[in-house]
Design an enzyme around this catalytic site. Sequence first.
Site, PDB file in Angstrom:
ATOM      1  N   ASP A  43       0.834  -1.123  -0.062  1.00 20.33           N
ATOM      2  CA  ASP A  43      -0.072   0.077  -0.017  1.00 20.33           C
ATOM      3  C   ASP A  43       1.061   1.323   0.051  1.00 20.33           C
ATOM      4  OD1 ASP A  43      -2.261   1.863  -0.003  1.00 20.33           O
ATOM      5  OD2 ASP A  43      -3.015   0.895   1.785  1.00 20.33           O
TER       6      ASP A  43
HETATM    7  C1  BGC Z   1      -4.646   3.470  -0.005  1.00 20.73           C
HETATM    8  C2  BGC Z   1      -5.046   2.364  -1.183  1.00 20.73           C
HETATM    9  C3  BGC Z   1      -4.716   2.941  -2.420  1.00 20.73           C
HETATM   10  C4  BGC Z   1      -3.248   3.782  -2.405  1.00 20.73           C
HETATM   11  C5  BGC Z   1      -3.102   4.331  -3.953  1.00 20.73           C
HETATM   12  C6  BGC Z   1      -3.584   4.254  -0.181  1.00 20.73           C
HETATM   13  O1  BGC Z   1      -3.624   5.168   0.756  1.00 20.73           O
HETATM   14  O2  BGC Z   1      -4.981   2.752   1.317  1.00 20.73           O
HETATM   15  O3  BGC Z   1      -6.135   1.865  -0.984  1.00 20.73           O
HETATM   16  O4  BGC Z   1      -4.801   2.122  -3.413  1.00 20.73           O
HETATM   17  O5  BGC Z   1      -3.380   4.587  -1.509  1.00 20.73           O
HETATM   18  O6  BGC Z   1      -3.981   5.427  -4.020  1.00 20.73           O
END
Ligand code: BGC
Length: 782
Positions: free
Chosen positions: A277
């Site tokens: 993530d």
């Molecule tokens: C979120 C993810 C997301 C990623 C990219 C993160 O803050 O938890 O779900 O895919 O950002 O946008």
Amino acid sequence: MKFDIRKTISEMTLNEKASLVNGAAFFEMFEIERLEVPALMLLDGGTGINFEQLFGDFYSKAEHTDGSVGNSLITRVIENYYHPEVLNDEEKALYDRIREYLLTLTGSDYSPSCFPSGILLGATFEPEVVYEMGASLGKEARLFGINILLGTPNINIHRDPLGGRLFEGFSEEPYLVSRLAPELVKGVQKMGVAANIKHFAANNQETNRVGINETISKRALQEIYLPGFKACVTEGRAKTVMSAYNLINGVPCSENKWLLTDTLRGEWGYDGMVVSDWGAVYHPVEALSAGNDLAMPGPVSGKPIVDAVEKGELPVEVLDLAVERLLRTIDFCKNNKDAYIPEVREKMYEETTKAAYEAASAGIVMLKNKNGTYPLSNGTDITITGSGAEKIVPCGTGSAGVNTDRTSVLAEALNRTLTDSSVKVNRFIDENAINSGENIIYIAVIGGMEGNDRRDMLLSSEDGENLARLCALKNTCDFKLTLVLNVCGPVDISEYEEKLDAVFVCFLPGMEGANALGDIMTGVRYPSGKLPITFPKHYEDTPTFLNFPGEGKEVNYGEGIYVGYRYYEKKKIKPAYYFGFGLGYTTFEITDLTLDAHEFEHEINGHVTVRNTGEREGAEVVQIYISDPVSTLPKPVKELKYFEKVKLEAGESRRIDFTLKERDFASFDPQHDMWLAEEGYYDIIAASSADPDDEHQRARVYLKNRNQYSYGIDSTVKVLYENSELHKLLLKFWTDNGWDRQVVETNYQYTPSRLLSEIFPSEPSGDSVDAFLRAVEKVRHL
Ligand code: BGC
């Protein structure tokens, strides 16, 4: 271009390898031009292409920013992309550049679709519509040049109703997730786009989401939090998995070898890549070693990796393995020759609109319909009011947010069919202007938000107060009152319920949500969604009430496996609406539950007959649960193991066949560290929801099975003592060996949990053991 992966790796320098395992930009991987390794774009798109990210990525590259995508200029352009006339000169210049960039991708203007959120997909109980939505997502991802579509899907379990991203996930029920989520994966990947399942694992809250340490039992992980991921890997063949921000039992998911290597790859046979993530890699070398192949976002320096390899702290083979997995994904994305080519955009617009509509109409749930208020008849006057009167909120905010001008309007949808009705829209209703016989449709909104858990399970104060006023007015004025919950999760509506004539839950239904709801309300379609999560009466009733969202950076999953209906039924706490509940415009009967044997070893086949006993067509979701009346491990009262949505004309009936395998009867036993199905009787239940009152049929079956639970010298003294037949055999076994009975009698008092073999006074004779085993094997498990 097809890679020779081994050759490419052998030609890469250490620096190139270390760069490849780190993001190069906020949403992009590293490119190695000389080896023709292209940079893949990873962008969010669980409910539609995230334009905010696409624009931000373009902007950060064009402006050579450090990768951050948020500033007020770009925000203004994103927010007003569909109304450029309000932009000032500087903003308009950026808008023109972004539009020009998009046109190079799409040829002409194309706004992304906004599909229903995961929670509504869960409510469909229809794998086919989820697949079609996935395919639509994949087509649009191709159109916008996205290679890895993040969050397709987000399948984190609905642990607590207040979870900020609950709306992104499908359900509280791992079996439902396991049947639906792989379909989204397949749909996306059919179009040559790599799907991405997130957040691995147990990312169930927003409070302190970065770094929260979750104490979770092995059993809860195995039975509740992991099955959806396993299904997406083994059945959906997902190409990418996202490791989560949280820690599980002290170890960050991105550094969790047990999770990323032993379980995901070892047990489930996953050969794709793991991407962190955004910002979830806390220690780059540890993460890579545990099986996290790509650290996002970029740009991030590969130096710590290079240093670790050079110092001998990180074997280069570990780095090579991660590079190999990344190259495999790159290869897939760049060589999707069978995949759909987005050449006819007009068709794509139509296809995606249809997919969004079908999913929304399959997932909208009707919870109440007093005296057949719905479907509405032509001529009924209607006022749409409440905070969602002007616009049904289609999606949540954050990564799952979609910025589009594609939308639908409830008043228009109603007007299309109710040609003789007057349909007014007024967020705040004039109580003196309510006509007798009118139907007031109150749309209450609770939007979902990444990064923020809800404070309570109540309606907003605006909606709560206005709805209460309308409820009170019903004492003196003759009108119908409908509540539409345009919400991100369960809501406590106990205060209003009695006064409501009808209740619909449309969750966050996407761009076609209002069309679907309007068509359901007017009978063009029928409601067929079922709740994918139990709606408790009050928040205090929830299994996680005392354990959510934890204390500081610690949270205890104290409810264990008792998530959702598993808890309410066990504790006999009556919720407002059980998992699996939803009404239609007709009634159904489920009869004739038949199993092909009374006793089985590996699998058992069964069937039921479903009949539409009402006057209109409709769909019932036949739900097959298994209940284990007597078991060594404590278990929920029942668990869902099969379902099928059956569409039937009035009077029509159909036979539904199902097969239950030994594994469906198993639970994860932490003592033996494995899934085990205990020998004995089980009840097979055919139901229309998890509510015990919605059980239609029940049949008993005996599973014959020899495993750690079988009676023998490794049974506990307690098990042998508490069954009169076994007790007799135990005493005979003791006498056969000439042992003093007193030993076993006394031992029972002190050590009922010890295994029989642990309390033998001396080595028993072989013959006596054989005779004992033969005799106990014949005793039926209750
Ligand atoms: C979120 C993810 C997301 C990623 C990219 C993160 O803050 O938890 O779900 O895919 O950002 O946008």
